[in-house]
Scaffold this active site. Structure first.
Site, short mmCIF file in Angstrom:
data_model
loop_
_atom_site.label_atom_id
_atom_site.label_comp_id
_atom_site.label_asym_id
_atom_site.label_seq_id
_atom_site.Cartn_x
_atom_site.Cartn_y
_atom_site.Cartn_z
N ARG A 102 0.81 3.00 -0.85
CA ARG A 102 1.31 1.64 -0.87
C ARG A 102 2.73 1.60 -1.41
NH1 ARG A 102 -2.17 -2.55 -4.22
NH2 ARG A 102 -1.08 -1.58 -5.96
N THR A 106 7.00 -3.42 -1.48
CA THR A 106 6.49 -4.34 -0.44
C THR A 106 4.97 -4.43 -0.42
OG1 THR A 106 6.35 -2.62 1.26
CG2 THR A 106 8.47 -3.74 1.00
N ASP A 198 -6.98 1.31 -11.59
CA ASP A 198 -6.57 2.09 -10.42
C ASP A 198 -7.63 3.17 -10.17
OD1 ASP A 198 -5.29 4.42 -8.98
OD2 ASP A 198 -3.64 2.98 -8.89
N ASP A 201 -6.29 6.85 -10.03
CA ASP A 201 -5.92 7.40 -11.35
C ASP A 201 -7.16 7.71 -12.19
OD1 ASP A 201 -3.24 7.37 -10.87
OD2 ASP A 201 -2.88 5.45 -11.84
#
Length: 207
Positions: A102, A106, A198, A201
């Site tokens: 990602r 944006t 996340d 992670d």
């Protein structure tokens, strides 16, 4: 559009997964266990065909899954965290990978890897990614798979956000979504709230 798997064991394990004190090892194990339970429901409608077998006592008519072998598609990198669990159910399935990241500015998906088995048009393809947040990566991955010939697809995740579900459904109204939970919302950084942080992670011990 979305089927929430509300089995008590799924919901219990998801609670453990969300806790910030859950260790990396525990997080991996829980992801695998939840994925196996989700897979059981996702594959409930697999077609069967009759075969004749010999038991230790006699010949009988039994059934087996029909058609070409299933294809599980992992959206890298976090998809690997739930791929193994669902693969435990169907060890002979074919595996594909879609590499997306990602863009931090944006939030749009950028492809860096794509490799899938042959005969996609004849296979049921199960796309796995722990989080359906904005829905952009999921929709992009499914678009790539359709361009590669896939005709029957399902998307499996741990958590989904309403915004992501709306985006995904607009892009692919023919692809059902299966999730352990639909959370409240996305924040300004496109993280799901209350969420679990996340997933990549937490799976790989990175930040």
């Amino acid at each position: 559009m979305v089927t929430v798997i509300d089995h008590p064991l799924v919901q219990h394990k998801l609670t453990l997964l969300r806790r910030k004190e859950t260790t990396t090892g525990e997080f991996r194990r829980l992801c695998r266990e939840i994925a196996l339970l989700l897979g059981y429901e996702v594959l409930r409608d697999l077609p069967l065909e009759p075969i004749t077998i010999e038991t230790p006592l006699e010949r009988m008519q039994a059934v087996q899954v029909s058609g070409k072998k299933l294809c599980f598609i992992s959206v890298l990198r976090a998809g690997e965290g739930i791929l193994d669990g669902i693969l435990d159910l169907v060890p002979s399935a074919r595996i594909g990978h879609v590499g997306l990241y990602r863009d931090p500015a944006t939030h749009e998906p950028v492809k860096y890897y794509f490799k899938v088995p042959e005969g996609m048009a004849e296979r049921l393809c199960i796309v796995v990614d722990p989080m359906l947040a904005t829905g952009h990566s999921a929709a992009a991955a499914v678009t790539m798979l359709k361009e590669a010939g896939a005709r029957r697809l399902k998307f499996v995740c741990l958590l989904a956000a309403p915004e992501g579900l709306a985006w995904f459904e607009a892009a692919h109204p023919d692809v059902p979504v299966f999730a352990a939970a639909v959370d409240r919302e996305l924040d300004d950084h496109a993280y799901i709230h209350p969420g679990l942080g996340d997933a990549g992670d937490r799976l790989f011990g990175t930040k």
